[in-house]
Design a protein around this motif. Structure first.
Motif, PDB file in Angstrom:
ATOM      1  N   THR A 123       0.894  -1.529   0.629  1.00 35.45           N
ATOM      2  CA  THR A 123       0.040   0.119   0.101  1.00 35.45           C
ATOM      3  C   THR A 123       1.008   0.468   0.003  1.00 35.45           C
ATOM      4  O   THR A 123       1.975   1.330   0.393  1.00 35.45           O
ATOM      5  N   GLU A 124       0.040   2.305  -0.229  1.00 33.48           N
ATOM      6  CA  GLU A 124       1.002   3.235  -0.349  1.00 33.48           C
ATOM      7  C   GLU A 124       1.487   3.470   0.648  1.00 33.48           C
ATOM      8  O   GLU A 124       2.685   4.563   0.863  1.00 33.48           O
ATOM      9  N   LYS A 125       0.870   3.789   2.484  1.00 31.21           N
ATOM     10  CA  LYS A 125       1.697   3.798   3.058  1.00 31.21           C
ATOM     11  C   LYS A 125       2.228   3.660   3.771  1.00 31.21           C
ATOM     12  O   LYS A 125       3.511   3.739   4.219  1.00 31.21           O
ATOM     13  N   ARG A 126       1.994   1.902   3.257  1.00 29.10           N
ATOM     14  CA  ARG A 126       3.412   1.189   4.122  1.00 29.10           C
ATOM     15  C   ARG A 126       4.624   1.042   3.288  1.00 29.10           C
ATOM     16  O   ARG A 126       5.409   1.721   3.582  1.00 29.10           O
ATOM     17  N   GLN A 128       5.377   4.314   2.007  1.00 28.40           N
ATOM     18  CA  GLN A 128       6.317   5.734   2.228  1.00 28.40           C
ATOM     19  C   GLN A 128       6.958   5.255   3.574  1.00 28.40           C
ATOM     20  O   GLN A 128       7.916   6.337   4.049  1.00 28.40           O
ATOM     21  N   LYS A 129       6.086   4.770   4.922  1.00 25.70           N
ATOM     22  CA  LYS A 129       7.039   4.116   5.950  1.00 25.70           C
ATOM     23  C   LYS A 129       7.369   2.863   5.862  1.00 25.70           C
ATOM     24  O   LYS A 129       9.141   3.650   6.827  1.00 25.70           O
TER      25      LYS A 129
END
Length: 237
Positions: A123-126, A128-129
């Motif tokens: 996912t985008e969130k993962r 980026q993190k």
């Protein structure tokens, strides 16, 4: 361009593969051999499938220094597969080295070489993190795909959700090979960016990779035919 349905043979060994393929009689399939099967059975399972007349997508996602990828691809090029891949995150120099090795190993009948942009479990969130990539997922996928295109590769592995964007930027002939395909009634399992076969077609995917929706179905051949119909644009139900 002929659109293709690729069946992921994500099985632990040769016995399970043969049992699955026996349900299709003499029909020749386009199949994917990934890490799970290849690391258990080695090149022999690939050579067997090719000898039986099946097209093979060898999905090993190479990612290493350019010289190592060059040498590995030179060996894989001798197996007679239809398509293989590496990680776009390795950069242009690595992708060009992989293509050179594949050409040297295969000779005139070079397999298609595609690059993984971002896994459909990401996912985008993962991203980026975990990976400290500040750009959006679409920006990263497009950048990686453009690098693959400029390196002379034939296409990329991406989510169908990104296929339209890549088609508009890089053309219809540049392959958009898309896993994460599920029927509406299926579990998404560990995939995050999933679509149906018909949605993948509408979004501009050129090949779809389908595993558990076929291999774990009560009737794999019936499931295969239903997915193939949707992929070809036939409404089901």
């Amino acid at each position: 361009m002929q659109k293709s349905l690729i069946v992921a043979l994500d099985f632990p060994g040769r016995e399970e593969v043969l049992r699955f393929l026996s349900q299709f009689g003499k029909e020749k399939l386009y199949v994917k051999v990934g890490m799970e099967l290849f690391y258990q059975e080695g090149p022999g399972i690939v050579e067997y499938l090719v000898a039986e007349g099946h097209d093979v997508f060898l999905d090993l996602k190479l990612h290493d220094i350019p010289h190592t990828v060059y040498q590995a691809m030179k060996g894989l090029g001798k197996l007679g597969v239809t398509m293989t891949n590496l990680h776009a995150a390795g950069g242009k120099e690595m992708m060009k080295a992989g293509l050179e090795g594949l050409m040297e190993g295969a000779g005139e009948r070079r397999p298609n070489l595609i690059a993984v942009t971002q896994l459909t479990s990401m996912t985008e969130k993962r991203m980026q993190k975990d990976l400290k990539i500040s750009a959006s997922l679409d920006e990263v996928v497009l950048h990686y795909a453009r690098n693959a295109f400029e390196s002379g590769l034939d296409g990329v592995v991406c989510s169908s959700l990104e296929a339209t964007m890549l088609r508009d930027a890089l053309g219809a002939e540049f392959k958009k090979v898309t896993p994460g395909i599920r029927l509406k009634e299926d579990s998404v399992d560990d995939q995050k960016r999933v679509v149906t076969p018909m949605e993948a077609r509408k979004f501009g995917a050129t090949e779809i990779v389908v595993g558990r929706s076929i291999t774990r179905a009560n009737d794999p051949r019936k499931a295969y035919e239903a997915i193939l119909q949707q992929w070809q644009g036939v409404e089901i139900g």
